[in-house]
Enzyme design. Structure first.
Site, mmCIF file in Angstrom:
data_model
loop_
_atom_site.group_PDB
_atom_site.id
_atom_site.type_symbol
_atom_site.label_atom_id
_atom_site.label_comp_id
_atom_site.label_asym_id
_atom_site.label_seq_id
_atom_site.Cartn_x
_atom_site.Cartn_y
_atom_site.Cartn_z
ATOM 1 N N CYS A 32 -6.479 39.070 -22.770
ATOM 2 C CA CYS A 32 -5.526 38.160 -22.119
ATOM 3 C C CYS A 32 -4.818 38.852 -20.965
ATOM 4 O O CYS A 32 -4.741 38.323 -19.860
ATOM 5 C CB CYS A 32 -4.516 37.644 -23.152
ATOM 6 S SG CYS A 32 -3.241 36.629 -22.408
ATOM 7 N N HIS A 91 13.343 10.775 -13.569
ATOM 8 C CA HIS A 91 12.764 10.203 -12.364
ATOM 9 C C HIS A 91 13.115 11.005 -11.127
ATOM 10 O O HIS A 91 14.254 11.446 -11.016
ATOM 11 C CB HIS A 91 13.281 8.763 -12.221
ATOM 12 C CG HIS A 91 12.608 7.994 -11.138
ATOM 13 N ND1 HIS A 91 11.300 7.580 -11.233
ATOM 14 C CD2 HIS A 91 13.050 7.590 -9.912
ATOM 15 C CE1 HIS A 91 10.976 6.934 -10.126
ATOM 16 N NE2 HIS A 91 12.015 6.937 -9.301
ATOM 17 N N CYS A 149 -6.194 35.516 -19.404
ATOM 18 C CA CYS A 149 -5.098 34.595 -19.041
ATOM 19 C C CYS A 149 -4.251 35.083 -17.872
ATOM 20 O O CYS A 149 -3.986 34.309 -16.940
ATOM 21 C CB CYS A 149 -4.153 34.389 -20.230
ATOM 22 S SG CYS A 149 -4.902 34.491 -21.847
ATOM 23 N N GLU A 164 -12.081 26.726 -14.581
ATOM 24 C CA GLU A 164 -10.949 27.434 -13.961
ATOM 25 C C GLU A 164 -11.397 28.221 -12.727
ATOM 26 O O GLU A 164 -10.754 28.174 -11.673
ATOM 27 C CB GLU A 164 -10.285 28.365 -14.987
ATOM 28 C CG GLU A 164 -9.504 27.566 -16.039
ATOM 29 C CD GLU A 164 -8.813 28.430 -17.076
ATOM 30 O OE1 GLU A 164 -9.140 29.620 -17.200
ATOM 31 O OE2 GLU A 164 -7.921 27.888 -17.777
ATOM 32 N N TYR A 197 -13.830 26.298 -20.321
ATOM 33 C CA TYR A 197 -12.575 26.777 -19.738
ATOM 34 C C TYR A 197 -12.820 27.655 -18.507
ATOM 35 O O TYR A 197 -12.246 27.433 -17.443
ATOM 36 C CB TYR A 197 -11.812 27.630 -20.750
ATOM 37 C CG TYR A 197 -11.195 26.911 -21.907
ATOM 38 C CD1 TYR A 197 -9.838 26.607 -21.905
ATOM 39 C CD2 TYR A 197 -11.943 26.562 -23.021
ATOM 40 C CE1 TYR A 197 -9.238 25.979 -22.980
ATOM 41 C CE2 TYR A 197 -11.354 25.930 -24.110
ATOM 42 C CZ TYR A 197 -9.993 25.642 -24.086
ATOM 43 O OH TYR A 197 -9.412 25.020 -25.147
ATOM 44 N N GLU A 232 7.348 11.389 -16.569
ATOM 45 C CA GLU A 232 8.035 10.189 -17.070
ATOM 46 C C GLU A 232 7.042 9.102 -17.470
ATOM 47 O O GLU A 232 7.355 8.223 -18.268
ATOM 48 C CB GLU A 232 9.046 9.649 -16.051
ATOM 49 C CG GLU A 232 8.426 9.041 -14.815
ATOM 50 C CD GLU A 232 9.474 8.511 -13.835
ATOM 51 O OE1 GLU A 232 10.417 7.840 -14.269
ATOM 52 O OE2 GLU A 232 9.334 8.777 -12.627
ATOM 53 N N LYS A 245 -6.131 35.725 -14.446
ATOM 54 C CA LYS A 245 -6.650 34.387 -14.069
ATOM 55 C C LYS A 245 -5.530 33.515 -13.488
ATOM 56 O O LYS A 245 -5.674 32.914 -12.434
ATOM 57 C CB LYS A 245 -7.278 33.753 -15.304
ATOM 58 C CG LYS A 245 -7.819 32.344 -15.167
ATOM 59 C CD LYS A 245 -6.842 31.238 -15.380
ATOM 60 C CE LYS A 245 -6.030 31.255 -16.631
ATOM 61 N NZ LYS A 245 -6.758 30.950 -17.850
HETATM 62 P P1 NDP Z 1 -16.733 27.658 -23.421
HETATM 63 O O1 NDP Z 1 -17.285 27.679 -24.778
HETATM 64 O O2 NDP Z 1 -15.451 26.972 -23.161
HETATM 65 O O3 NDP Z 1 -17.818 27.019 -22.426
HETATM 66 C C1 NDP Z 1 -19.125 27.537 -22.373
HETATM 67 C C2 NDP Z 1 -19.952 26.767 -21.358
HETATM 68 O O4 NDP Z 1 -21.235 27.364 -21.285
HETATM 69 C C3 NDP Z 1 -20.157 25.310 -21.743
HETATM 70 O O5 NDP Z 1 -20.210 24.520 -20.584
HETATM 71 C C4 NDP Z 1 -21.528 25.354 -22.420
HETATM 72 O O6 NDP Z 1 -22.221 24.138 -22.373
HETATM 73 C C5 NDP Z 1 -22.225 26.377 -21.555
HETATM 74 N N1 NDP Z 1 -23.369 26.989 -22.219
HETATM 75 C C6 NDP Z 1 -23.358 27.684 -23.380
HETATM 76 N N2 NDP Z 1 -24.611 28.087 -23.693
HETATM 77 C C7 NDP Z 1 -25.423 27.627 -22.697
HETATM 78 C C8 NDP Z 1 -26.816 27.690 -22.451
HETATM 79 N N3 NDP Z 1 -27.627 28.333 -23.286
HETATM 80 N N4 NDP Z 1 -27.308 27.088 -21.349
HETATM 81 C C9 NDP Z 1 -26.498 26.431 -20.497
HETATM 82 N N5 NDP Z 1 -25.149 26.334 -20.678
HETATM 83 C C10 NDP Z 1 -24.624 26.926 -21.758
HETATM 84 O O7 NDP Z 1 -16.697 29.173 -22.967
HETATM 85 P P2 NDP Z 1 -16.002 29.914 -21.728
HETATM 86 O O8 NDP Z 1 -16.909 31.031 -21.394
HETATM 87 O O9 NDP Z 1 -15.625 28.960 -20.660
HETATM 88 O O10 NDP Z 1 -14.664 30.464 -22.380
HETATM 89 C C11 NDP Z 1 -14.739 31.237 -23.573
HETATM 90 C C12 NDP Z 1 -13.525 31.033 -24.414
HETATM 91 O O11 NDP Z 1 -12.440 31.719 -23.847
HETATM 92 C C13 NDP Z 1 -13.040 29.600 -24.540
HETATM 93 O O12 NDP Z 1 -13.743 28.866 -25.507
HETATM 94 C C14 NDP Z 1 -11.595 29.797 -24.907
HETATM 95 O O13 NDP Z 1 -11.526 30.063 -26.279
HETATM 96 C C15 NDP Z 1 -11.236 31.037 -24.133
HETATM 97 N N6 NDP Z 1 -10.555 30.726 -22.864
HETATM 98 C C16 NDP Z 1 -9.388 30.007 -22.890
HETATM 99 C C17 NDP Z 1 -8.744 29.713 -21.710
HETATM 100 C C18 NDP Z 1 -7.496 28.916 -21.741
HETATM 101 O O14 NDP Z 1 -6.916 28.746 -22.808
HETATM 102 N N7 NDP Z 1 -7.044 28.385 -20.602
HETATM 103 C C19 NDP Z 1 -9.243 30.160 -20.416
HETATM 104 C C20 NDP Z 1 -10.482 30.889 -20.514
HETATM 105 C C21 NDP Z 1 -11.086 31.156 -21.702
HETATM 106 P P3 NDP Z 1 -21.977 22.999 -23.499
HETATM 107 O O15 NDP Z 1 -20.600 22.509 -23.304
HETATM 108 O O16 NDP Z 1 -23.015 21.994 -23.189
HETATM 109 O O17 NDP Z 1 -22.178 23.679 -24.813
#
Ligand code: NDP
Length: 466
Positions: free
Chosen positions: A41, A441, A46, A188, A184, A446, A49
């Site tokens: 983080c 407001h 976090c 982002e 995520y 709101e 980012k």
């Molecule tokens: P996510 O799990 O959120 O998203 C992964 C993405 O990769 C999805 O779009 C998924 O598709 C895609 N994907 C996975 N496997 C494949 C594949 N074999 N081929 C093509 N596409 C694929 O992971 P992130 O890496 O974005 O983030 C990891 C974690 O970090 C989050 O889950 C969260 O816990 C944490 N995080 C939290 C944040 C916050 O709170 N603001 C910010 C950043 C990270 P599909 O959806 O179709 O499975």
């Protein structure tokens, strides 16, 4: 051999909180970290980012400023200035973490920690401390909090791609970025790079971005992405990456090719369990994670616990902190505290941020008949500048009890607004409570207390399936 009451593997958000609360309550505590004090983080997640999101936001504000009378000369963004300033802030935070742990009387070990058996930990050299000798310590209880690492897709040319860890330290901002994944991190960073001036392609295999979020919010986001300068490639799977003299070619199944300067895989994270020696301690894993519950993070071995991204619970910073805090209190100073993990708010810090608390319409409809309230409008800030893109707000209400089960928003300040509403959803306030709250407001927030007309009624899915 040194002996401790509690040994924590990993000084990320959850591990640090657990160690501090245990030490404050009289336990002899040690903590080991192999890479960064403060964990993902603070160092590669976090915090940096959010600083980069702010950088991109400034660009949009400057672009809109002339509509408000500002005489803005052409501006350019200097990537190196941003990265250096961000790194100075992270170094400051690292120092705070170390001094906070020391002040709490915790023993700090820099290195790779691994189990020898269920009560013995060996700490060896790591990247952060390559010359440290190997030592062994004993502990009555051990908390496994080693975090997670970005996953790379197993496709030809994957070695040419960057992951989020790399995105924070690129030598220069790529002019063109192709991001794979619309979770995520993908969403982002699409906002960050587009806001800083890169041409962004976002490739995802689902028909909509942000799987797991409310379907209507996902559709709204899909409409907003192009308005934020992002070229979307939904329902597309990457096939291979080729290096060219002047960049990369990302081949998609079906034949399309995206030419880019940087392929960024944002395809999930996997727990850091390799090399921990969990088998030597007898700790069971399932699908590469340690199965526990957030409220009771005990593993199958009585004196070993697991919190944060290594587990199969929520994998967010605030939940890891709550897991660590609860565990330490339960072990050393039981207070009967509880946290509402089930109503954990979530935010995606896109340039039009998404935030949510409670159930999505799809989840809620499995159990309840629903009244759905929605509102979509152009935020006032965009009126003079003419910037395109509407905000969208949604309340998911149990039709019988009128309890608000979920609140969802995409638009400016959504995370700040939803954090407040998370209290209302956690305490199970009703739509009537929302209705009798006076609005503030003029704000976007709101709208959450002025949505008088139901958008639609949804019968309970389980009834309609009968
Ligand atoms: P996510 O799990 O959120 O998203 C992964 C993405 O990769 C999805 O779009 C998924 O598709 C895609 N994907 C996975 N496997 C494949 C594949 N074999 N081929 C093509 N596409 C694929 O992971 P992130 O890496 O974005 O983030 C990891 C974690 O970090 C989050 O889950 C969260 O816990 C944490 N995080 C939290 C944040 C916050 O709170 N603001 C910010 C950043 C990270 P599909 O959806 O179709 O499975």
């Amino acid at each position: 051999m040194q002996e401790f009451d509690l040994f924590v593997i990993g000084a990320g958000s959850g591990g640090v909180r657990c160690a501090r609360i245990a030490a404050q309550n009289g336990a002899r505590v040690a903590i080991a970290e192999r890479r960064h004090w403060g964990g993902t983080c603070v160092n590669l997640g976090c915090v940096p980012k959010k600083l980069m999101v702010y950088a991109a936001d400034y660009g949009r504000e400057i672009a809109d400023a002339p509509a408000y009378g500002w005489d803005v000369k052409p501006v350019a963004h200097d990537w190196r200035t941003l990265i250096e300033a961000k790194d100075r802030e992270i170094t400051r935070l690292n120092g705070i973490y170390v001094s906070m742990l020391r002040k709490a009387g915790i023993s700090l070990f820099t290195g790779n920690a691994r189990f020898v058996d269920a009560n013995t930990i060996e700490i060896g050299p790591s990247l952060l401390a390559p010359d440290e000798p190997v030592i062994r310590v004993k502990a009555k209880r051990i908390v496994v909090a080693p975090g997670s690492t970005p996953v790379r897709l197993d496709i030809p040319g994957a070695e040419h791609a960057i992951v989020s860890d790399d995105a924070f330290h690129l030598a220069a901002r790529p002019e063109r970025v192709a991001i794979i994944g619309s979770g995520y991190i993908g969403v982002e960073f699409a906002g960050i790079f587009a806001g800083l001036g890169s041409k962004v392609d976002l490739v995802y295999r689902s028909d909509l971005p942000l799987r797991g979020f409310d379907q209507e919010v996902r559709s709204h986001l899909a409409e907003l992405l192009p308005l934020h300068g992002i070229a979307v490639h939904p329902s597309r799977t990457p096939e291979r990456i080729e290096k060219e003299t002047d960049g990369y070619r990302l081949h998609l199944e079906g034949g399309d090719v995206i030419e880019t300067d940087c392929v960024f895989m944002a395809t999930g994270r996997r727990p850091n369990i390799d090399g921990l020696g969990l088998d030597r301690a007898g700790v069971r894993t399932k699908d590469g994670r340690i199965p526990v519950s957030a409220e009771e993070p005990a593993t199958n071995v009585p004196n070993i616990y697991a919190i944060g991204d290594v587990t199969d619970t929520y994998n967010l910073t605030p939940t890891a902190i709550a897991e660590g805090h609860l565990l330490a209190e339960r072990l050393y100073a039981p207070q009967g505290r509880d946290w509402s993990f089930g109503t954990t708010p979530k935010a995606v810090f896109f340039s039009s941020p998404v935030a949510t608390v409670g159930l999505t319409e799809e989840e809620a409809a499995e159990q309840h008949a629903l009244d759905i309230y929605t509102s979509s409008f152009t935020p006032m800030r965009q009126t003079l500048s003419g910037r395109k893109g509407k905000a969208f707000l949604k309340l998911v209400v149990d039709a019988d009890s009128q309890i608000v089960l979920g609140a969802h928003m995409i638009g400016p300040d959504a995370p700040e607004i939803i954090q407040g509403l998370a209290i209302a959803v956690t305490t199970r306030l009703t739509k009537r409570d929302f209705d009798r709250t006076i609005g503030l407001h003029p704000t976007s927030a709101e709208e959450f207390v002025t949505m008088r007309t139901r958008t639609r009624h949804i019968p309970r899915h389980s009834d309609s399936k009968r």
